[in-house]
Design a protein around this motif. Structure first.
Motif, PDB file in Angstrom:
ATOM      1  N   THR A  40      40.287  37.306  38.297  1.00 51.76           N
ATOM      2  CA  THR A  40      39.395  38.229  37.599  1.00 51.76           C
ATOM      3  C   THR A  40      37.989  37.641  37.535  1.00 51.76           C
ATOM      4  N   SER A  41      37.050  38.467  37.100  1.00 53.57           N
ATOM      5  CA  SER A  41      35.646  38.055  37.055  1.00 53.57           C
ATOM      6  C   SER A  41      35.252  37.464  35.702  1.00 53.57           C
ATOM      7  N   SER A  42      36.211  37.120  34.899  1.00 54.50           N
ATOM      8  CA  SER A  42      35.911  36.478  33.621  1.00 54.50           C
ATOM      9  C   SER A  42      37.180  35.871  33.046  1.00 54.50           C
ATOM     10  N   TRP A  43      37.003  34.773  32.319  1.00 52.37           N
ATOM     11  CA  TRP A  43      38.108  34.262  31.506  1.00 52.37           C
ATOM     12  C   TRP A  43      37.673  34.067  30.054  1.00 52.37           C
TER      13      TRP A  43
ATOM     14  N   LEU B  47      42.577  31.936  40.815  1.00 56.38           N
ATOM     15  CA  LEU B  47      41.182  32.206  41.172  1.00 56.38           C
ATOM     16  C   LEU B  47      40.465  32.830  39.991  1.00 56.38           C
ATOM     17  N   VAL B  48      39.195  32.437  39.791  1.00 55.11           N
ATOM     18  CA  VAL B  48      38.355  33.105  38.801  1.00 55.11           C
ATOM     19  C   VAL B  48      36.919  33.109  39.294  1.00 55.11           C
ATOM     20  N   GLU B  49      36.170  34.103  38.865  1.00 61.50           N
ATOM     21  CA  GLU B  49      34.740  34.164  39.153  1.00 61.50           C
ATOM     22  C   GLU B  49      33.974  33.653  37.942  1.00 61.50           C
TER      23      GLU B  49
ATOM     24  N   VAL C 150      40.333  38.202  45.874  1.00 64.90           N
ATOM     25  CA  VAL C 150      40.390  39.521  45.250  1.00 64.90           C
ATOM     26  C   VAL C 150      40.106  39.338  43.768  1.00 64.90           C
ATOM     27  N   LEU C 151      39.039  39.976  43.276  1.00 61.05           N
ATOM     28  CA  LEU C 151      38.581  39.768  41.903  1.00 61.05           C
ATOM     29  C   LEU C 151      38.476  41.095  41.164  1.00 61.05           C
ATOM     30  N   MET C 152      39.248  41.231  40.091  1.00 63.26           N
ATOM     31  CA  MET C 152      39.160  42.427  39.265  1.00 63.26           C
ATOM     32  C   MET C 152      38.012  42.248  38.276  1.00 63.26           C
ATOM     33  N   ASN C 153      37.073  43.194  38.296  1.00 60.81           N
ATOM     34  CA  ASN C 153      35.895  43.117  37.429  1.00 60.81           C
ATOM     35  C   ASN C 153      35.839  44.289  36.454  1.00 60.81           C
ATOM     36  N   ASN C 154      36.953  44.983  36.269  1.00 58.43           N
ATOM     37  CA  ASN C 154      37.010  46.027  35.237  1.00 58.43           C
ATOM     38  C   ASN C 154      37.320  45.356  33.903  1.00 58.43           C
ATOM     39  N   CYS C 155      36.334  44.512  33.496  1.00 59.29           N
ATOM     40  CA  CYS C 155      36.531  43.606  32.357  1.00 59.29           C
ATOM     41  C   CYS C 155      36.262  44.319  31.038  1.00 59.29           C
ATOM     42  N   CYS C 156      37.215  45.082  30.602  1.00 59.54           N
ATOM     43  CA  CYS C 156      37.163  45.731  29.294  1.00 59.54           C
ATOM     44  C   CYS C 156      38.475  45.395  28.593  1.00 59.54           C
TER      45      CYS C 156
END
Length: 298
Positions: free
Chosen positions: A8-11, A42-44, A266-272
């Motif tokens: 994901t695009s955040s932790w 993996l993380v962004e 592959v990075l999920m950025n639907n960070c809600c």
């Protein structure tokens, strides 16, 4: 087929922390990253877009994660042409004058070079531990296709070497019918990874999700398809849950893309809330790829 890593695009996003995804006892930055790294390989790193982290901070990230974990790190926004608050720069490198926001051209050559030096120093602990996947150069929506823009991209990428570089372009001029082949060829000739983005279409900042590999690493980022994309409200902009059919279709497309490269991020950025983590876990299961420390299907 190349290695596929899903994350994901955040932790450390506050909405994620408040969502309850982390157990109550996991309440420190290092603890949260360690918990995350037990579940994804993996993380962004997004915070580096807003300010260059200290090397000690990056070393802490390394210490909190196991061997084989991967960080994709966004470049500092000044490097990609974004307007940047002066306060985001180290005090000794801030230009004289009263402007509160600057562009890279507002700095002296020496100050600009020093910022790049500090960026390299910040990422050095990650690279030394073999945990650096790529530096992500996310260019602003107003960077239109042209020779000057290409020179800007090549210069920024050169300054990132020897690390792998991903390039995200956010103006539609790069992807018109008569430009897309040239864009892909340009990135391939310079050994730059094209960053594909799945996002809402029909907006001024919309670009199509073109699945192609232009280097040994390919990157796909998922923003979701919120109807509130243009609202300016970050929480609503990324409030989107991928449906089962969408994820199944994407798993098929991602396998095809992985056949074109050595590694796919592959990075999920639907960070809600914890939606990105939930969708990333579902997509990883569909792809049959392992999470950190566990075999696929565990």
């Amino acid at each position: 087929m190349g290695v596929i890593k899903v994350g994901t695009s955040s932790w450390a996003d506050q909405m994620l922390i408040r969502s309850g995804w982390y157990p109550r006892a996991v309440n420190t930055p290092a603890g949260r990253l360690g918990f995350y790294a037990e579940r994804f390989p993996l993380v962004e790193v997004d915070t580096s877009h807003y300010a260059i982290p200290l090397p000690e901070t990056a070393a802490g990230w390394v210490n909190a994660t196991p061997p084989g974990f991967t960080f994709d790190v966004k470049a500092f926004r000044l490097f990609t042409g974004h307007h940047t608050p002066v306060a985001a720069l180290p005090a000794e490198l801030r230009p004289a004058g009263g402007s509160s926001r600057i562009r890279w051209r507002d700095l002296s050559a020496g100050a600009y070079d020093e910022l790049w030096h500090r960026f390299h120093a910040a990422l050095a602990p990650i690279a030394a531990a073999d945990r650096l996947g790529a530096v992500l150069l996310q260019f602003p929506p107003w960077l239109t296709r042209g020779d000057a823009a290409k020179r800007r991209i090549v210069d920024a990428a050169r300054r990132c070497r020897p690390w792998r570089v991903g390039v995200e372009l956010r103006h539609s001029s790069w992807f018109t019918d008569d430009a897309v082949v040239d864009t892909v060829t340009f990135l391939r000739e310079h050994g730059l990874s094209y960053v594909c983005v799945d996002m809402p279409q029909g907006h001024p900042s919309s670009v199509p999700p073109i699945l192609t590999a232009t280097a040994d690493l390919a990157v796909v980022r998922f923003h979701g398809h919120s109807a509130a994309w243009a609202s300016g409200d970050k929480q609503e902009k990324f409030r989107y849950a991928y449906g089962a059919a969408e994820l199944r279709r994407w798993s098929e497309l991602l396998r095809e893309l992985a056949d074109q490269c050595a590694e796919l991020h592959v990075l999920m950025n639907n960070c809600c809330g914890d939606q990105a983590q939930r969708d990333a876990a579902r997509l990883a299961e569909l792809l049959g790829v392992a999470v950190a420390g566990q075999p696929a299907g565990a």
